[in-house]
Write a protein that holds these residues in place. Sequence first.
Motif, PDB file in Angstrom:
ATOM      1  N   TYR A  53      21.065  24.831   5.526  1.00 30.68           N
ATOM      2  CA  TYR A  53      20.117  24.379   4.496  1.00 30.68           C
ATOM      3  C   TYR A  53      19.977  22.860   4.505  1.00 30.68           C
ATOM      4  O   TYR A  53      18.876  22.326   4.352  1.00 30.68           O
ATOM      5  CB  TYR A  53      20.572  24.861   3.120  1.00 30.68           C
ATOM      6  N   GLU A  54      21.092  22.149   4.698  1.00 34.02           N
ATOM      7  CA  GLU A  54      21.040  20.683   4.758  1.00 34.02           C
ATOM      8  C   GLU A  54      20.225  20.226   5.961  1.00 34.02           C
ATOM      9  O   GLU A  54      19.501  19.225   5.888  1.00 34.02           O
ATOM     10  CB  GLU A  54      22.460  20.110   4.826  1.00 34.02           C
ATOM     11  N   LEU A  55      20.337  20.950   7.068  1.00 37.84           N
ATOM     12  CA  LEU A  55      19.538  20.631   8.252  1.00 37.84           C
ATOM     13  C   LEU A  55      18.054  20.829   7.959  1.00 37.84           C
ATOM     14  O   LEU A  55      17.228  19.963   8.266  1.00 37.84           O
ATOM     15  CB  LEU A  55      19.977  21.516   9.416  1.00 37.84           C
ATOM     16  N   VAL A  56      17.719  21.960   7.363  1.00 38.42           N
ATOM     17  CA  VAL A  56      16.317  22.240   7.025  1.00 38.42           C
ATOM     18  C   VAL A  56      15.782  21.214   6.038  1.00 38.42           C
ATOM     19  O   VAL A  56      14.655  20.727   6.171  1.00 38.42           O
ATOM     20  CB  VAL A  56      16.186  23.672   6.455  1.00 38.42           C
ATOM     21  N   LYS A  57      16.607  20.851   5.057  1.00 40.09           N
ATOM     22  CA  LYS A  57      16.179  19.873   4.055  1.00 40.09           C
ATOM     23  C   LYS A  57      15.905  18.516   4.682  1.00 40.09           C
ATOM     24  O   LYS A  57      14.906  17.854   4.363  1.00 40.09           O
ATOM     25  CB  LYS A  57      17.243  19.738   2.956  1.00 40.09           C
ATOM     26  N   ALA A  58      16.780  18.111   5.613  1.00 42.13           N
ATOM     27  CA  ALA A  58      16.581  16.830   6.288  1.00 42.13           C
ATOM     28  C   ALA A  58      15.286  16.825   7.092  1.00 42.13           C
ATOM     29  O   ALA A  58      14.551  15.836   7.117  1.00 42.13           O
ATOM     30  CB  ALA A  58      17.779  16.528   7.198  1.00 42.13           C
ATOM     31  N   LEU A  59      14.996  17.947   7.753  1.00 39.37           N
ATOM     32  CA  LEU A  59      13.754  18.059   8.514  1.00 39.37           C
ATOM     33  C   LEU A  59      12.541  18.058   7.586  1.00 39.37           C
ATOM     34  O   LEU A  59      11.575  17.323   7.802  1.00 39.37           O
ATOM     35  CB  LEU A  59      13.763  19.346   9.348  1.00 39.37           C
ATOM     36  N   ALA A  60      12.586  18.903   6.563  1.00 33.08           N
ATOM     37  CA  ALA A  60      11.436  19.074   5.673  1.00 33.08           C
ATOM     38  C   ALA A  60      11.086  17.795   4.927  1.00 33.08           C
ATOM     39  O   ALA A  60       9.916  17.549   4.610  1.00 33.08           O
ATOM     40  CB  ALA A  60      11.716  20.199   4.680  1.00 33.08           C
ATOM     41  N   ASN A  61      12.088  16.960   4.648  1.00 37.61           N
ATOM     42  CA  ASN A  61      11.847  15.737   3.875  1.00 37.61           C
ATOM     43  C   ASN A  61      11.498  14.527   4.743  1.00 37.61           C
ATOM     44  O   ASN A  61      11.261  13.439   4.221  1.00 37.61           O
ATOM     45  CB  ASN A  61      13.074  15.411   3.016  1.00 37.61           C
ATOM     46  N   SER A  62      11.483  14.718   6.056  1.00 34.37           N
ATOM     47  CA  SER A  62      11.134  13.609   6.945  1.00 34.37           C
ATOM     48  C   SER A  62       9.638  13.316   6.890  1.00 34.37           C
ATOM     49  O   SER A  62       8.810  14.224   6.809  1.00 34.37           O
ATOM     50  CB  SER A  62      11.530  13.951   8.386  1.00 34.37           C
ATOM     51  N   LYS A  63       9.294  12.052   6.941  1.00 35.22           N
ATOM     52  CA  LYS A  63       7.892  11.644   6.852  1.00 35.22           C
ATOM     53  C   LYS A  63       7.095  11.987   8.117  1.00 35.22           C
ATOM     54  O   LYS A  63       5.866  12.046   8.079  1.00 35.22           O
ATOM     55  CB  LYS A  63       7.800  10.140   6.578  1.00 35.22           C
ATOM     56  N   THR A  64       7.788  12.192   9.225  1.00 33.51           N
ATOM     57  CA  THR A  64       7.086  12.414  10.493  1.00 33.51           C
ATOM     58  C   THR A  64       7.083  13.874  10.935  1.00 33.51           C
ATOM     59  O   THR A  64       6.495  14.211  11.960  1.00 33.51           O
ATOM     60  CB  THR A  64       7.726  11.560  11.611  1.00 33.51           C
ATOM     61  N   ILE A  65       7.728  14.751  10.157  1.00 32.06           N
ATOM     62  CA  ILE A  65       7.928  16.119  10.635  1.00 32.06           C
ATOM     63  C   ILE A  65       6.627  16.905  10.749  1.00 32.06           C
ATOM     64  O   ILE A  65       6.437  17.679  11.696  1.00 32.06           O
ATOM     65  CB  ILE A  65       8.948  16.866   9.745  1.00 32.06           C
ATOM     66  N   ALA A  66       5.709  16.753   9.810  1.00 34.71           N
ATOM     67  CA  ALA A  66       4.453  17.517   9.854  1.00 34.71           C
ATOM     68  C   ALA A  66       3.645  17.154  11.097  1.00 34.71           C
ATOM     69  O   ALA A  66       3.065  18.022  11.760  1.00 34.71           O
ATOM     70  CB  ALA A  66       3.638  17.264   8.595  1.00 34.71           C
ATOM     71  N   GLU A  67       3.645  15.877  11.436  1.00 31.43           N
ATOM     72  CA  GLU A  67       2.908  15.422  12.610  1.00 31.43           C
ATOM     73  C   GLU A  67       3.531  15.951  13.901  1.00 31.43           C
ATOM     74  O   GLU A  67       2.816  16.359  14.819  1.00 31.43           O
ATOM     75  CB  GLU A  67       2.874  13.889  12.629  1.00 31.43           C
ATOM     76  N   ILE A  68       4.852  15.948  13.978  1.00 29.99           N
ATOM     77  CA  ILE A  68       5.537  16.321  15.216  1.00 29.99           C
ATOM     78  C   ILE A  68       5.698  17.839  15.350  1.00 29.99           C
ATOM     79  O   ILE A  68       5.459  18.408  16.417  1.00 29.99           O
ATOM     80  CB  ILE A  68       6.900  15.612  15.297  1.00 29.99           C
ATOM     81  N   PHE A  69       6.086  18.514  14.280  1.00 23.52           N
ATOM     82  CA  PHE A  69       6.295  19.962  14.325  1.00 23.52           C
ATOM     83  C   PHE A  69       5.002  20.747  14.114  1.00 23.52           C
ATOM     84  O   PHE A  69       4.949  21.927  14.441  1.00 23.52           O
ATOM     85  CB  PHE A  69       7.319  20.382  13.267  1.00 23.52           C
ATOM     86  N   GLY A  70       3.987  20.099  13.535  1.00 25.32           N
ATOM     87  CA  GLY A  70       2.748  20.791  13.209  1.00 25.32           C
ATOM     88  C   GLY A  70       2.802  21.364  11.799  1.00 25.32           C
ATOM     89  O   GLY A  70       3.883  21.698  11.298  1.00 25.32           O
ATOM     90  N   ASN A  71       1.653  21.493  11.158  1.00 30.29           N
ATOM     91  CA  ASN A  71       1.603  21.949   9.768  1.00 30.29           C
ATOM     92  C   ASN A  71       2.179  23.347   9.547  1.00 30.29           C
ATOM     93  O   ASN A  71       2.888  23.566   8.563  1.00 30.29           O
ATOM     94  CB  ASN A  71       0.167  21.877   9.235  1.00 30.29           C
ATOM     95  N   PRO A  72       1.898  24.340  10.428  1.00 29.85           N
ATOM     96  CA  PRO A  72       2.471  25.674  10.189  1.00 29.85           C
ATOM     97  C   PRO A  72       4.000  25.659  10.126  1.00 29.85           C
ATOM     98  O   PRO A  72       4.600  26.276   9.236  1.00 29.85           O
ATOM     99  CB  PRO A  72       1.972  26.487  11.394  1.00 29.85           C
ATOM    100  N   ASN A  73       4.643  24.946  11.048  1.00 35.16           N
ATOM    101  CA  ASN A  73       6.106  24.866  11.025  1.00 35.16           C
ATOM    102  C   ASN A  73       6.609  24.047   9.842  1.00 35.16           C
ATOM    103  O   ASN A  73       7.669  24.355   9.270  1.00 35.16           O
ATOM    104  CB  ASN A  73       6.625  24.262  12.333  1.00 35.16           C
ATOM    105  N   TYR A  74       5.859  23.029   9.481  1.00 38.27           N
ATOM    106  CA  TYR A  74       6.230  22.234   8.310  1.00 38.27           C
ATOM    107  C   TYR A  74       6.232  23.115   7.057  1.00 38.27           C
ATOM    108  O   TYR A  74       7.151  23.050   6.229  1.00 38.27           O
ATOM    109  CB  TYR A  74       5.275  21.060   8.141  1.00 38.27           C
ATOM    110  N   LEU A  75       5.209  23.958   6.924  1.00 39.33           N
ATOM    111  CA  LEU A  75       5.121  24.857   5.766  1.00 39.33           C
ATOM    112  C   LEU A  75       6.262  25.875   5.777  1.00 39.33           C
ATOM    113  O   LEU A  75       6.784  26.242   4.724  1.00 39.33           O
ATOM    114  CB  LEU A  75       3.769  25.564   5.742  1.00 39.33           C
ATOM    115  N   ARG A  76       6.655  26.325   6.962  1.00 42.65           N
ATOM    116  CA  ARG A  76       7.798  27.242   7.058  1.00 42.65           C
ATOM    117  C   ARG A  76       9.085  26.559   6.592  1.00 42.65           C
ATOM    118  O   ARG A  76       9.921  27.174   5.905  1.00 42.65           O
ATOM    119  CB  ARG A  76       7.950  27.726   8.493  1.00 42.65           C
ATOM    120  N   LEU A  77       9.244  25.305   6.952  1.00 41.37           N
ATOM    121  CA  LEU A  77      10.411  24.547   6.496  1.00 41.37           C
ATOM    122  C   LEU A  77      10.409  24.392   4.980  1.00 41.37           C
ATOM    123  O   LEU A  77      11.451  24.545   4.324  1.00 41.37           O
ATOM    124  CB  LEU A  77      10.433  23.161   7.160  1.00 41.37           C
ATOM    125  N   ARG A  78       9.231  24.091   4.416  1.00 37.76           N
ATOM    126  CA  ARG A  78       9.128  23.932   2.964  1.00 37.76           C
ATOM    127  C   ARG A  78       9.428  25.259   2.252  1.00 37.76           C
ATOM    128  O   ARG A  78      10.051  25.272   1.181  1.00 37.76           O
ATOM    129  CB  ARG A  78       7.735  23.439   2.570  1.00 37.76           C
TER     130      ARG A  78
END
Length: 222
Positions: free
Chosen positions: A175-200
Amino acid sequence: MDSPQQICEHYPVFVEKVFEMTESQDSTMISVAVDTVGILESSVEGEQVLQKTGTRFERLLTRIGHQAKNASTELKLRCLDAISSLLYLPPEEQTDDLLRMTESRFSFLSRDPLELFRGISNQPFPELHCAALKVFAAITNQPWAQKLMFNSSGFVEYVMDRSMEHDKAPKDAKYELVKALANSKTIAEIFGNPNYLRLRTYLSEGPYYVKPISMTAVEGAE
């Protein structure tokens, strides 16, 4: 009590001894050296001090990476904890130079560091699983690491997969790993919006979420 920079500059023999101990054949000596490196590297100042030793420090990184894979469980855990300190960079201190530094460090740990830690996390030992996830969490707010993760086959699915964690500590670590990813400012751009939404979604469901099993009635069944 003194800063890492003061210690290392005033007592060069101390730094030399730490390097010598990491190359020892005595696991106790290696453990103490690894712990010391982790403490020195717990601040950006300390990270920069050891970085100045150049190829000596690069060999130390390779040695720690080797021990993280091949040593006893206790020494593996201490190496993974030190690696987390070696690689962590607070968002407010992420300059281009420091990001290049952590990326370079990561590359010296192993030929394929991402797979090294992923392999450790797949071992049936909760402590090692958590320690490997902590390494990933240490680098997930850094764009170079996010690109590496996204381009690594199956890594995004590995992050989203809840089935590997059965106990509280591993669930919390994932969960801490997912939280760190989801809260990153660059994650949506790099992972793409669908994966960003899955993280959220993972984040909003919490660490202990269990997907409901749908019950389908079968005609003729009791």
